[in-house]
Design an enzyme around this catalytic site. Structure first.
Site, short mmCIF file in Angstrom:
data_model
loop_
_atom_site.label_atom_id
_atom_site.label_comp_id
_atom_site.label_asym_id
_atom_site.label_seq_id
_atom_site.Cartn_x
_atom_site.Cartn_y
_atom_site.Cartn_z
N GLU A 39 52.45 51.88 47.85
CA GLU A 39 52.24 50.44 47.94
C GLU A 39 52.64 49.94 49.32
O GLU A 39 53.51 50.52 49.97
CB GLU A 39 53.12 49.72 46.91
CG GLU A 39 52.89 50.20 45.49
CD GLU A 39 53.48 49.28 44.45
OE1 GLU A 39 52.91 49.20 43.38
OE2 GLU A 39 54.51 48.65 44.73
N THR A 56 61.94 41.79 49.37
CA THR A 56 61.12 42.49 48.37
C THR A 56 59.81 41.71 48.25
O THR A 56 59.66 40.64 48.84
CB THR A 56 61.86 42.58 47.01
OG1 THR A 56 61.12 43.47 46.15
CG2 THR A 56 62.01 41.23 46.34
N HIS A 76 57.11 52.39 48.12
CA HIS A 76 56.67 51.19 48.85
C HIS A 76 57.34 51.22 50.22
O HIS A 76 58.35 50.54 50.44
CB HIS A 76 57.05 49.94 48.06
CG HIS A 76 56.50 48.68 48.62
ND1 HIS A 76 55.96 47.68 47.83
CD2 HIS A 76 56.41 48.22 49.89
CE1 HIS A 76 55.56 46.67 48.60
NE2 HIS A 76 55.83 46.98 49.86
N HIS A 111 56.92 44.75 38.98
CA HIS A 111 57.98 44.01 39.65
C HIS A 111 58.94 43.44 38.60
O HIS A 111 58.57 42.59 37.80
CB HIS A 111 57.49 42.89 40.57
CG HIS A 111 58.54 42.54 41.60
ND1 HIS A 111 58.58 43.14 42.84
CD2 HIS A 111 59.62 41.73 41.53
CE1 HIS A 111 59.62 42.67 43.50
NE2 HIS A 111 60.28 41.84 42.72
C1 LIG Z 1 54.93 45.49 45.01
C2 LIG Z 1 56.17 45.47 44.24
O1 LIG Z 1 56.40 44.62 43.45
C3 LIG Z 1 57.16 46.55 44.42
O2 LIG Z 1 56.71 47.54 45.23
C4 LIG Z 1 58.46 46.06 44.88
O3 LIG Z 1 58.26 45.14 45.89
C5 LIG Z 1 59.37 47.18 45.33
O4 LIG Z 1 59.65 47.11 46.67
P1 LIG Z 1 61.18 47.10 47.14
O5 LIG Z 1 61.83 48.28 46.46
O6 LIG Z 1 61.11 47.25 48.61
O7 LIG Z 1 61.77 45.82 46.66
N1 LIG Z 2 54.94 47.67 41.93
C1 LIG Z 2 56.22 47.40 41.42
C2 LIG Z 2 57.13 48.52 41.70
O1 LIG Z 2 56.76 49.54 42.21
C3 LIG Z 2 58.55 48.43 41.32
O2 LIG Z 2 59.05 47.14 41.35
P1 LIG Z 2 60.56 46.96 40.85
O3 LIG Z 2 60.65 47.55 39.45
O4 LIG Z 2 61.43 47.73 41.81
O5 LIG Z 2 60.80 45.49 40.87
#
Ligand SMILES: CC(=O)[C@@H](O)[C@H](O)COP(=O)(O)O
Ligand SMILES: NCC(=O)COP(=O)(O)O
Length: 247
Positions: free
Chosen positions: A72, A109, A43, A200
């Site tokens: 993402e 986030t 992401h 998430h």
């Molecule tokens: C969309 C989602 O829920 C994840 O991609 C999460 O936001 C991780 O991103 P970060 O690692 O930047 O928190």
């Molecule tokens: N789309 C959610 C993701 O890639 C990971 O989220 P998190 O486990 O880091 O909260």
């Protein structure tokens, strides 16, 4: 079986904290793939605090032909500056899937999904571009979201349910209401013709309950908890434990 896509953002957080090359994000991804995960997720964010454009490119190369690659992010983020932008990165790296997420540039986030009844016209040209590139397109949505028929009509193939509120409810011991909302959202999305992903704050503790409530769950992307748990038990063992839960 639900596909496990390991989000490696947090490996990059650690690496960037010292400005060098360790821990090595590619080695970590290889370890997850060798342990049997079905995908790698990143992401990238415009501030490049973790995943950088070069990571996106390098991970595309090592995942291609082996596992799914899911990028993402917010397609509108970083329109200025050195961050090339999500669509441009997708055009270059051709991931299996792009998950569009409506973050602000400075968000710590992700904490909400699209409002499909409001955002669908804005999303339409972006979805068309991504489909043209050859990516599967998923939209990050809150539990309780509506407008799935309109999403299908513009070419969207999946949703990803934002499971932050589920994870919090699980931790606080009152999960049933939010779990039922997620299950209902998944059912309505599937009925409209969409496959359903989730992510998430999913963890070894809360994943089994979620999976059991969502028949046909296509994919979970997990980063924060998985990388944290891997500190204690190692990456390969941790990935295998998630795969066991998803079986
Ligand atoms: C969309 C989602 O829920 C994840 O991609 C999460 O936001 C991780 O991103 P970060 O690692 O930047 O928190
Ligand atoms: N789309 C959610 C993701 O890639 C990971 O989220 P998190 O486990 O880091 O909260």
């Amino acid at each position: 079986m639900t596909l496990l896509s390991v989000n490696v953002n947090k490996i990059a957080v650690l690496r960037n904290s010292r400005g060098g090359t360790e821990p090595d994000i590619l080695r970590a991804a290889h370890t997850c793939i060798d342990a049997g995960c079905g995908g790698i997720t990143v992401h990238p964010r415009p501030d490049q605090r973790h995943i950088r454009p070069d990571d996106v490119r390098a991970l595309a190369a090592i995942t291609r032909g082996r596992v799914e690659y899911n990028i993402e992010g917010n397609p509108f983020a970083g329109a200025r500056g050195s961050y090339p932008g999500l669509i441009e990165l997708a055009r270059e790296t051709k991931p299996t899937q792009v998950t569009l997420v409506p973050d602000g540039d400075g968000q710590i986030t992700s904490d909400h999904g699209f409002d499909l009844t409001r955002d669908i016209d804005t999303l339409k040209p972006l979805v068309a571009v991504l489909r043209d590139i050859g990516c599967r397109v998923s939209l990050f949505v809150d539990s309780g979201a509506t407008g799935f028929e309109a999403a299908v009509a513009i070419g969207v193939q999946r949703i990803e349910i934002y499971t932050g509120p589920y994870a919090q409810a699980f931790e606080e011991g009152h999960v049933q209401e939010e779990l039922a909302r997620c299950a209902d959202t998944a059912r309505r999305a599937q009925h409209a013709g969409l496959a359903v992903n989730a992510g998430h704050d999913l963890s070894q503790a809360n994943l089994g309950t979620f999976k059991a409530a969502i028949p046909g769950l296509a994919e979970v992307s997990i980063g924060h908890a998985l990388i944290g748990e891997a500190l204690y038990e190692g990456m390969a063992t941790t990935v295998r434990k998630y795969l066991q839960i998803l079986r």
